[in-house]
Design an enzyme around this catalytic site. Structure first.
Site, PDB file in Angstrom:
ATOM      1  CG  HIS A 127     -22.172 -16.885 -48.727  1.00 66.68           C
ATOM      2  ND1 HIS A 127     -21.497 -16.222 -49.717  1.00 66.68           N
ATOM      3  CD2 HIS A 127     -23.048 -17.697 -49.363  1.00 66.68           C
ATOM      4  CE1 HIS A 127     -21.938 -16.606 -50.899  1.00 66.68           C
ATOM      5  NE2 HIS A 127     -22.885 -17.508 -50.710  1.00 66.68           N
ATOM      6  CG  ASP A 205     -24.469 -12.006 -45.260  1.00 58.28           C
ATOM      7  OD1 ASP A 205     -25.561 -11.759 -45.799  1.00 58.28           O
ATOM      8  OD2 ASP A 205     -23.677 -12.883 -45.675  1.00 58.28           O
ATOM      9  CD  GLN A 208     -30.005 -17.278 -47.477  1.00 65.42           C
ATOM     10  OE1 GLN A 208     -31.230 -17.420 -47.527  1.00 65.42           O
ATOM     11  NE2 GLN A 208     -29.222 -17.555 -48.502  1.00 65.42           N
ATOM     12  CE  LYS A 231     -28.760 -14.828 -51.482  1.00 63.51           C
ATOM     13  NZ  LYS A 231     -28.604 -16.110 -52.159  1.00 63.51           N
ATOM     14  CB  CYS A 369     -20.804 -19.900 -51.074  1.00 66.65           C
ATOM     15  SG  CYS A 369     -21.063 -19.921 -52.840  1.00 66.65           S
TER      16      CYS A 369
HETATM   17  N1  C6P Z   1     -26.218 -17.591 -50.967  1.00 69.58           N
HETATM   18  C1  C6P Z   1     -27.140 -19.755 -51.497  1.00 69.58           C
HETATM   19  O1  C6P Z   1     -26.993 -19.993 -50.296  1.00 69.58           O
HETATM   20  P1  C6P Z   1     -25.436 -12.594 -53.490  1.00 69.58           P
HETATM   21  O2  C6P Z   1     -24.891 -13.666 -54.384  1.00 69.58           O
HETATM   22  O3  C6P Z   1     -24.513 -11.403 -53.442  1.00 69.58           O
HETATM   23  O4  C6P Z   1     -26.838 -12.249 -53.798  1.00 69.58           O
HETATM   24  O5  C6P Z   1     -25.486 -13.226 -52.017  1.00 69.58           O
HETATM   25  C2  C6P Z   1     -24.349 -13.771 -51.432  1.00 69.58           C
HETATM   26  C3  C6P Z   1     -24.676 -14.357 -50.096  1.00 69.58           C
HETATM   27  C4  C6P Z   1     -24.178 -13.734 -48.965  1.00 69.58           C
HETATM   28  N2  C6P Z   1     -24.470 -14.183 -47.740  1.00 69.58           N
HETATM   29  C5  C6P Z   1     -25.269 -15.240 -47.547  1.00 69.58           C
HETATM   30  C6  C6P Z   1     -25.588 -15.683 -46.153  1.00 69.58           C
HETATM   31  C7  C6P Z   1     -25.792 -15.931 -48.649  1.00 69.58           C
HETATM   32  O6  C6P Z   1     -26.567 -16.974 -48.453  1.00 69.58           O
HETATM   33  C8  C6P Z   1     -25.470 -15.493 -49.956  1.00 69.58           C
HETATM   34  C9  C6P Z   1     -25.948 -16.230 -51.176  1.00 69.58           C
HETATM   35  C10 C6P Z   1     -26.726 -18.413 -52.047  1.00 69.58           C
HETATM   36  O7  C6P Z   1     -27.631 -20.568 -52.276  1.00 69.58           O
HETATM   37  C11 C6P Z   1     -25.749 -18.601 -53.152  1.00 69.58           C
HETATM   38  S1  C6P Z   1     -24.327 -19.532 -52.674  1.00 69.58           S
END
Ligand code: C6P
Length: 414
Positions: A127, A205, A208, A231, A369
């Site tokens: 991401h 990370d 998910q 999430k 993203c």
């Molecule tokens: N993905 C989606 O897939 P934040 O915005 O900081 O809570 O998370 C960022 C982020 C980081 N790593 C991974 C693997 C992610 O999937 C995400 C957020 C969302 O819809 C928004 S693009």
């Protein structure tokens, strides 16, 4: 509370989420955008209300009763987060705004540790939140970025060259647990062990995975792990960075301000103990309280059961969608996270998502993203349905019907 021994009653759990009980464009809402953010159970909403109605005050600063209650609640959330991921110590939990800020924190504080000739290893499925902060670190230090390749549409990491990559003076290896675009579940423990063997520090990370699978940072063997409250049933604006205590102690602060100092003079300061050294200013106290309630909720349902339920829905969705002419499904056919991501030949994902929205189905379309990944796979955008504990097979059936109708409407099918 201990998770129940029997399989959860998924249909009954749905009633815990008030937002699901509504129609959108005249149809019952089918919420399939859980990878972007999940809905919140009543237990979390009520914990937030209770906190603001009874306990609200600033933390760590005053001696009065409400401040003491707010501090106790905030620190209890930290201890709960440590238990949630089996971190040895609550001090290893830094509260942040979310995964993005957690990763930026690590990338920033490593500025003084990297130099030209060093490397930062990432994967091609990251991401932007786990890519751009490292690009900035590389620009600041002269370190180079290296990437573990992705195999193609199946979306697995090609690990054949991993040890050779790790031998290239890699100081940090940052990678996602579950890909938000492919649904791939990466072998975190193996990757951490191989990185450790080569002396690289690992950053996982878990955006998910935190709401979908049990996480045990000791079993995974990672140095840092990041996730977002929103999430996983918690509020927006709160997240976690886990870091091994010795590492956190040895690193420079991230932001300066109140709370993070031990003593301040006009010219210089000394730092508070970890984790406070990394939490400048008033934190999201209510967010931590809400996250605490969310973690309790998830463990009452059972994260192993949630992961199994999500994966089963994703498998079923893949089966239902696979027959649609012109469809290109991305991600592994075997074990996978709870999402499906696909492109329909000649139809932009935004059109598919708009069509589904008219039927009350919330999907996400775009690059999610992960622009470099989609560019590599030669797909401008995908449509993604991501599942969670309140979704049902009937909702997957509705999804499949609507995607078939969208394919006909936009003309890939006679
Ligand atoms: N993905 C989606 O897939 P934040 O915005 O900081 O809570 O998370 C960022 C982020 C980081 N790593 C991974 C693997 C992610 O999937 C995400 C957020 C969302 O819809 C928004 S693009």
């Amino acid at each position: 509370m201990k998770p129940p021994a029997h399989a959860p009653d998924w249909a009954a759990l749905r009633a815990d989420f008030p937002i699901l009980d509504q129609t959108v464009h005249g149809r019952p809402l089918v919420y399939l955008d859980n990878a972007a953010t999940t809905q919140k159970p009543r237990a979390v909403i009520e914990a937030l209300t209770r906190y603001y109605e009874r306990d609200n005050a600033n933390v760590h600063r005053a001696i009065h009763e409400l401040s003491s209650r707010a501090t106790t609640a905030y620190e209890a959330a930290r201890a709960r987060a440590a238990r949630f991921i089996n971190a040895p110590l609550p001090e290893e939990i830094v509260f942040t705004r979310g995964t993005t800020e957690s990763i930026n924190l690590v990338a920033y504080v490593f500025t003084s540790r990297l130099k030209r000739g060093d490397a930062i290893l990432l994967t091609e499925m990251e991401h932007h939140s786990n890519l751009v902060p490292w690009q900035l670190l590389a620009q600041r230090t002269g370190a180079q970025l290296l990437f573990v390749p992705v195999t193609g549409d199946e979306g697995l990491l090609d690990l054949a060259g991993l040890d050779a990559l790790l031998r290239s003076n890699v100081k940090l290896f940052a990678f996602t647990h579950i890909s938000n675009t492919l649904g791939t579940i990466n072998p975190v423990a193996e990757l951490c062990a191989r990185a450790r063997h080569h002396g690289a520090i690992t950053v996982v990370d878990a955006a998910q995975s935190a709401g979908h699978l049990p996480l045990d940072v000791q079993a995974l063997g990672c140095d840092f792990l990041a996730f977002s409250g929103h999430k996983m049933a918690g509020p927006t604006g709160i997240g976690v960075l886990y870091g091994r205590q010795a590492l956190l102690e040895s690193l420079d602060p991230f932001q300066g301000g109140g709370e993070m100092i031990a003593s301040v003079q006009f010219e210089q300061s000394t730092w508070n103990k970890v984790p406070h050294k990394f939490e400048a200013g008033t934190p999201d106290i209510a967010g931590a309280v809400g996250l605490h309630a969310a973690m309790d909720y998830l463990d009452t349902v059972g994260r192993t059961a949630i992961g199994g339920h999500d994966e089963e829905l994703a498998r079923y969705a893949g089966e239902r969608l696979r027959g649609i002419p012109g469809i290109r499904l991305l991600g592994p056919r075997g074990p996978r996270g709870g999402l499906v991501s696909f492109a329909l030949a000649g139809i932009h994902a935004h059109d598919v998502v708009t069509f589904a929205d008219q039927e009350g189905i919330a999907l996400r379309g775009g690059h999610h993203c992960t622009q470099p990944l989609l560019r590599k796979l030669g797909v401008p955008a995908t449509t993604r349905a991501s599942f969670w504990l309140y979704n049902t097979r009937e909702e997957v059936d509705r999804l499949a019907e609507v995607i078939l109708r969208a394919a006909k409407f936009f003309g890939t099918q006679d």
